[in-house]
Design an enzyme around this catalytic site. Structure first.
Site, mmCIF file in Angstrom:
data_model
loop_
_atom_site.group_PDB
_atom_site.id
_atom_site.type_symbol
_atom_site.label_atom_id
_atom_site.label_comp_id
_atom_site.label_asym_id
_atom_site.label_seq_id
_atom_site.Cartn_x
_atom_site.Cartn_y
_atom_site.Cartn_z
ATOM 1 N N TYR A 1 17.162 8.707 49.367
ATOM 2 C CA TYR A 1 17.496 7.567 49.647
ATOM 3 C C TYR A 1 18.692 7.316 49.776
ATOM 4 O O TYR A 1 19.587 7.897 49.080
ATOM 5 C CB TYR A 1 16.623 6.443 48.926
ATOM 6 C CG TYR A 1 16.876 6.474 47.497
ATOM 7 C CD1 TYR A 1 17.916 5.748 47.078
ATOM 8 C CD2 TYR A 1 15.715 6.954 46.841
ATOM 9 C CE1 TYR A 1 17.870 5.836 45.653
ATOM 10 C CE2 TYR A 1 15.668 6.839 45.362
ATOM 11 C CZ TYR A 1 16.892 6.201 44.645
ATOM 12 O OH TYR A 1 17.000 6.075 43.410
ATOM 13 N N ASP B 1 12.439 1.473 26.950
ATOM 14 C CA ASP B 1 11.982 2.681 26.893
ATOM 15 C C ASP B 1 11.817 2.916 25.236
ATOM 16 O O ASP B 1 10.836 3.786 24.885
ATOM 17 C CB ASP B 1 13.019 3.906 27.225
ATOM 18 C CG ASP B 1 13.099 4.161 28.655
ATOM 19 O OD1 ASP B 1 11.769 3.482 29.312
ATOM 20 O OD2 ASP B 1 13.646 4.936 29.167
ATOM 21 N N ARG C 1 22.513 3.963 39.243
ATOM 22 C CA ARG C 1 22.138 3.457 38.147
ATOM 23 C C ARG C 1 23.510 2.892 37.472
ATOM 24 O O ARG C 1 23.801 1.815 36.792
ATOM 25 C CB ARG C 1 21.549 4.766 37.345
ATOM 26 C CG ARG C 1 20.508 5.207 37.609
ATOM 27 C CD ARG C 1 19.875 6.293 36.610
ATOM 28 N NE ARG C 1 19.356 5.602 35.337
ATOM 29 C CZ ARG C 1 18.038 5.196 35.464
ATOM 30 N NH1 ARG C 1 17.234 5.212 36.397
ATOM 31 N NH2 ARG C 1 17.784 4.516 34.398
ATOM 32 N N ALA D 1 18.108 -1.538 29.080
ATOM 33 C CA ALA D 1 17.257 -2.654 28.419
ATOM 34 C C ALA D 1 18.179 -3.241 27.606
ATOM 35 O O ALA D 1 17.869 -4.452 27.639
ATOM 36 C CB ALA D 1 16.277 -1.675 27.531
#
Lengths: 407, 407
Positions: A218, A295, A111, A18
């Protein structure tokens, strides 16, 4: 303020997804941006991340989508199966009509890869990045944000972006709430895909739904890695134990699942357990010249895979709400910050609250048993591939719609 | 056997819906039939009854459908609503395509009216009807059924049909099971429809679905009476109280429902409480020359409204399985009874077990709350009027299919 006080237009607190996205967005508008991060180095823990079109559209806007696609994977389908029987419940084809409708691809990416792409973009754009800085509080004095650090330093800025995550310190300025435990725990893992990896499903995001548990699989890194996430309800949480959700509970949770699901547990790194938290939605993210995002503003359960996606949407909305108001053709209008962050807050709080609430219900629907499972399976099976009624609100062109909200 | 032992081809034990239908079916094949009933008079307690096409087809076969339609009502729709919001969840139009597809209308009728139609048909057909007879047991001696009554009488017949209902005494010949309480209790009532009756919905069967409760409303007697059934989970049942489900619990159960539902509770006769029972399905309904039918063989919860309907299907199947085997053009072949009742049992046990099991799950889906309610409502709303996928197995031409099963 002393001469030695670092002064900047924008101070971003937190160097996660973020914070980096927010810094990049405002820097793109021409802001002078300083980002401070408490850790001694920038980086991301965790495994894979699903970037839905509402998020990949933001990367596209910043010219970063190609980089994400170079390292990420475009899964062919999103498939839901019953973990007890293996039966397919519903699927969504992710290319073609889906991608056209939402204007960007569905991408799965490690990530740490997405984080690095954002970090490098910030560095190249000239965001000032500072490690080892813990901001304890922010006050607003004479229309400027004053951030006090744990070491007694002071940062001064026209606006302070609080992007310090789920356990946000700065959120205390707007609410005294705390994280809410869902009683679910995740284990994650990435393993190399080899000739011995079961060949099925390596092109899809597969979600196995079981009573009080689910498992997601995945491919990552151009199909070289297999990402696995196992999430289950911890019985010891209900007994009030602090270290709930141990490996013994992990194994017990999947006991009734099909062999493919049980075998996938071998791919998990059991050294780190991830208790799953969110918080109640809040309407106000602003205290003077401090505004929360990501968040810190709206932590959510992971069932919609929207944590990072909503942070990217936040950044795009912040970019929109400040362009032409704070950052104008005639230079910076610092007085416009109050209206700009208010616009941002108003534009985003309703939507993120909906995502937070929907993530809870959506997750609940994954973990049901008995007659609720019968109903869930019938409902999912009644849906046809390419029926977008449950997707449009989430993946549709909402960040673009912010401008309309504002005008 | 003494000369005074009443001897007959068929002895039916029980004068409820099942017994009358069974007697009529076998009498139609030419059997000499005696029906004994424990009560001093024939009659039915209770209120309305929904006769789906699988049952009205049987009445049609016997030439009784017109009589039922003279006194009953053909509702226009079957409508499900959420009892907490009033929102319509799904509807089935009952005329037109529905009626054509299933070959007979959906009819709602007072239980006592249908019972009287069957009773009069038995009388007119020459069934010997006897009251005040309690049959305690049946044994098979030399290929004949010997029924022993509580008063020490003995009835002798080629076959004894045990149609003595949920609390069947004769079922003890095939299993030692007992009724299973669902922990739900019903109250019923019929009130005259007046100018002050809320006009909406008086042409439909309306089912309001609430957490741990539901309410059904439909018109009876050519629209002169409004029938109401309220069914709710009794908290005191779980506490082990014998007289569970009192009026206090009735009122509490609907506290969160919309005013229309709460107002409908005024229409209930609160003097009689109906605890809801079923039993586990059993495969074998035969002991020598005793064969069970109706609730004695397969008592079910009322959620599919199939208790009486399945009894009528039983009777039609018994008619089919004995025609041409026991009852032939050359007279009665009593030796064929063993095969005929075995055929009947085989043809019916699988289907009625499915209805019993489905009724349980179907009822569960009516009473859910939380995320299961969200899923149920989405599933119901995803269904379109005229989608027959959930109806065909139940309302389709199954009793006709019995002949195929047998050949």
């Amino acid at each position: 303020m002393s001469d030695r006080t670092p002064s900047t237009e924008v101070l971003v607190v937190g160097g996660g997804m973020a914070g980096l996205a927010g810094a990049l967005a405002l820097r793109s508008n021409g802001a002078e941006v300083t980002l401070v991060e408490r850790a001694p180095e920038f980086g991301e823990v965790g495994a894979g991340l699903q970037m839905a079109p509402n998020a990949s559209r933001v990367l596209k806007r910043w010219g970063l989508l190609e980089k994400a696609l170079e390292i990420g994977v475009r899964p062919k389908h999103l498939v839901f199966r019953d973990a007890l029987t293996g039966e397919e419940l519903t699927r969504q084809t992710l290319g073609g009509e889906f991608e056209e409708r939402y204007g960007a691809p569905y991408v799965v990416i490690h990530r740490s890869d997405l984080h690095r792409i954002l970090l490098e973009a910030c560095q190249q754009a000239g965001v000032r990045l500072v490690n080892d800085v813990v901001v304890d509080s922010v006050e607003t004095v004479n229309g400027r944000g004053i951030a006090h650090t744990a070491r007694g330093e002071v940062y001064e800025a026209d606006v302070v972006i609080g992007a310090d995550g789920l356990k946000s310190t700065l959120r205390a300025a707007v609410t005294q709430d705390g994280p809410v435990s869902s009683s679910y725990v995740a284990y994650r893992g990435t393993v190399p895909i080899t000739d011995e990896t079961p060949a099925a499903d390596l092109e899809d995001v597969i979600v196995y739904l079981g009573p009080d548990c689910h498992l997601v699989q995945y491919p990552l890194r151009k199909g070289e890695l297999l990402n696995t996430v196992a999430v289950f309800k911890s019985p010891s949480f209900d007994r009030g134990e602090e270290q709930y959700g141990g490996v013994d509970e992990l194994e017990a949770a999947y006991r009734d699942c099909i062999p493919a699901v049980q075998a996938a547990l071998q791919n998990l790194a059991t050294g780190i357990r991830w208790p799953m938290y969110d918080r109640e939605p809040i309407e106000n993210w602003i205290d003077g010249r401090l505004v929360l995002m990501g968040d810190a503003a709206h932590p959510m359960l992971q069932y919609l895979a929207q944590g990072a996606c909503q942070a990217l949407e936040d950044a795009a909305a912040l970019q929109d709400s400040t362009l032409g108001s704070v950052f104008t053709d005639d230079g910076v209008n610092a007085r416009a910050w109050d209206l700009a962050i208010s616009d941002f807050n108003v534009a985003r709080a309703g939507r993120t609250a909906r995502v937070q609430r929907t993530a809870r219900v959506w997750g609940e629907s994954w973990h049901v048993s008995g007659v609720a499972r019968v109903l869930r399976n019938l409902l999912f099976k009644s849906r046809k591939d390419g029926d977008f009624q449950y997707n449009d609100w989430l993946y549709g062109q909402t960040s673009e719609a912010l401008v309309e909200t504002r005008s």
